[in-house]
Design a protein around this motif. Structure first.
Motif, PDB file in Angstrom:
ATOM      1  N   ASP A   1       0.837  -1.208   0.000  1.00 22.45           N
ATOM      2  CA  ASP A   1       0.000   0.000   0.000  1.00 22.45           C
ATOM      3  C   ASP A   1       0.865   1.249   0.000  1.00 22.45           C
ATOM      4  O   ASP A   1       2.080   1.172   0.094  1.00 22.45           O
ATOM      5  CB  ASP A   1      -0.969  -0.013   1.205  1.00 22.45           C
ATOM      6  CG  ASP A   1      -0.254   0.118   2.539  1.00 22.45           C
ATOM      7  OD1 ASP A   1       0.559   1.041   2.699  1.00 22.45           O
ATOM      8  OD2 ASP A   1      -0.516  -0.720   3.438  1.00 22.45           O
TER       9      ASP A   1
ATOM     10  N   GLN B   1      -0.557  -2.724  18.475  1.00 19.80           N
ATOM     11  CA  GLN B   1      -0.881  -1.812  17.395  1.00 19.80           C
ATOM     12  C   GLN B   1       0.276  -0.842  17.237  1.00 19.80           C
ATOM     13  O   GLN B   1       0.935  -0.465  18.211  1.00 19.80           O
ATOM     14  CB  GLN B   1      -2.191  -1.092  17.699  1.00 19.80           C
ATOM     15  CG  GLN B   1      -3.312  -2.123  17.786  1.00 19.80           C
ATOM     16  CD  GLN B   1      -4.676  -1.509  17.896  1.00 19.80           C
ATOM     17  OE1 GLN B   1      -4.906  -0.674  18.740  1.00 19.80           O
ATOM     18  NE2 GLN B   1      -5.576  -1.917  17.030  1.00 19.80           N
ATOM     19  N   GLY B   2       0.529  -0.448  15.988  1.00 20.65           N
ATOM     20  CA  GLY B   2       1.681   0.405  15.700  1.00 20.65           C
ATOM     21  C   GLY B   2       1.604   1.713  16.451  1.00 20.65           C
ATOM     22  O   GLY B   2       2.598   2.281  16.881  1.00 20.65           O
TER      23      GLY B   2
ATOM     24  N   ASP C   1      -4.561   4.093  17.322  1.00 19.96           N
ATOM     25  CA  ASP C   1      -5.240   3.407  16.224  1.00 19.96           C
ATOM     26  C   ASP C   1      -6.580   2.800  16.621  1.00 19.96           C
ATOM     27  O   ASP C   1      -7.532   2.846  15.855  1.00 19.96           O
ATOM     28  CB  ASP C   1      -4.358   2.286  15.651  1.00 19.96           C
ATOM     29  CG  ASP C   1      -3.266   2.848  14.751  1.00 19.96           C
ATOM     30  OD1 ASP C   1      -3.317   4.057  14.477  1.00 19.96           O
ATOM     31  OD2 ASP C   1      -2.395   2.079  14.342  1.00 19.96           O
TER      32      ASP C   1
ATOM     33  N   THR D   1      -8.505  -4.667  16.527  1.00 15.14           N
ATOM     34  CA  THR D   1      -8.257  -5.297  17.817  1.00 15.14           C
ATOM     35  C   THR D   1      -6.782  -5.545  18.065  1.00 15.14           C
ATOM     36  O   THR D   1      -6.387  -5.893  19.167  1.00 15.14           O
ATOM     37  CB  THR D   1      -8.950  -6.669  17.851  1.00 15.14           C
ATOM     38  OG1 THR D   1      -8.435  -7.434  16.753  1.00 15.14           O
ATOM     39  CG2 THR D   1     -10.445  -6.537  17.715  1.00 15.14           C
TER      40      THR D   1
END
Ligand code: ADP
Length: 186
Positions: free
Chosen positions: A112, A131-132, A136, A143
């Motif tokens: 992407d 999560q980065g 987020d 999740t």
């Protein structure tokens, strides 16, 4: 209320899937599978969910066939594709591809043009509930289990999955799958 219930149901399903796969209770139903077919299904499932995604999706399967469980491969691709859409800028492009690496292994990629992932998070995002960016969950939903599920599915097939990224330019998820049943030499 419906949105919240949907989120809860998908969280519970993710937890159950992860548990089933990692405990070895979910058996693979592998067969020779056309990459073209599975990429096409992933794209059309995504189009059904998000009829007008802000990104354009392309795919090229290069005649690849893999020895894999088609439902599981589709599940992994669905996760990667929905992340790619989630993080794509308006008008961005998403490219899905499959090609043979050698006579044993094929490589799938989901690329992407989104915000990217910092180098020090590239491994950590595959852990459960990671999560980065801590904001987020609030802003984009999710999740933190999608990539953990992808990794268990790919590992179960004997493949590898990893991510590469240029922050600000985009991310590519890569995974390998066997192209033939494993021969056990005794
Ligand atoms: P989530 O449910 O949060 O999407 P995942 O396990 O699928 O959980 O992803 C974990 C984290 O990895 C995401 O929260 C995000 O920070 C990062 N991530 C995943 N895919 C991408 C992507 N295509 N571009 C940028 N960041 C991504």
């Amino acid at each position: 209320a419906i949105n919240n219930t949907d989120r809860l149901v998908s969280l519970v399903n993710d937890i159950l899937d992860l548990e089933r796969i990692s405990s070895g209770k979910s058996e693979l139903h592998s067969a020779m599978v056309s990459a073209e077919e599975v990429l096409r299904k992933a794209v059309s499932a995504q189009q059904a969910r998000t009829p007008k995604p802000s990104a354009r999706i392309f795919y090229a399967a290069n005649g690849v066939t893999v020895y894999a469980d088609p439902d599981r491969v589709l599940q992994a691709l669905n996760n990667l594709l929905s992340n790619a859409i989630k993080f794509s800028p308006a008008g961005g492009e998403i490219h899905l591809s499959a090609r043979n690496l050698d006579d044993q292994e094929a490589l799938f990629e989901v690329r992407d043009q989104g915000r990217g992932i910092p180098e020090d998070k590239l491994e950590y995002i595959f852990d459960r509930f990671q999560q980065g960016d801590a904001s987020d969950t609030r802003i984009l939903g999710g999740t933190g289990l999608g990539l953990a599920i992808c990794r268990s599915i790919v590992n179960q097939h004997g493949g590898r999955i990893w991510a590469t990224s240029t922050p600000g330019k985009g991310t590519t998820f890569h995974f390998t799958l066997p192209t033939k049943p494993r021969t056990n030499l005794r």
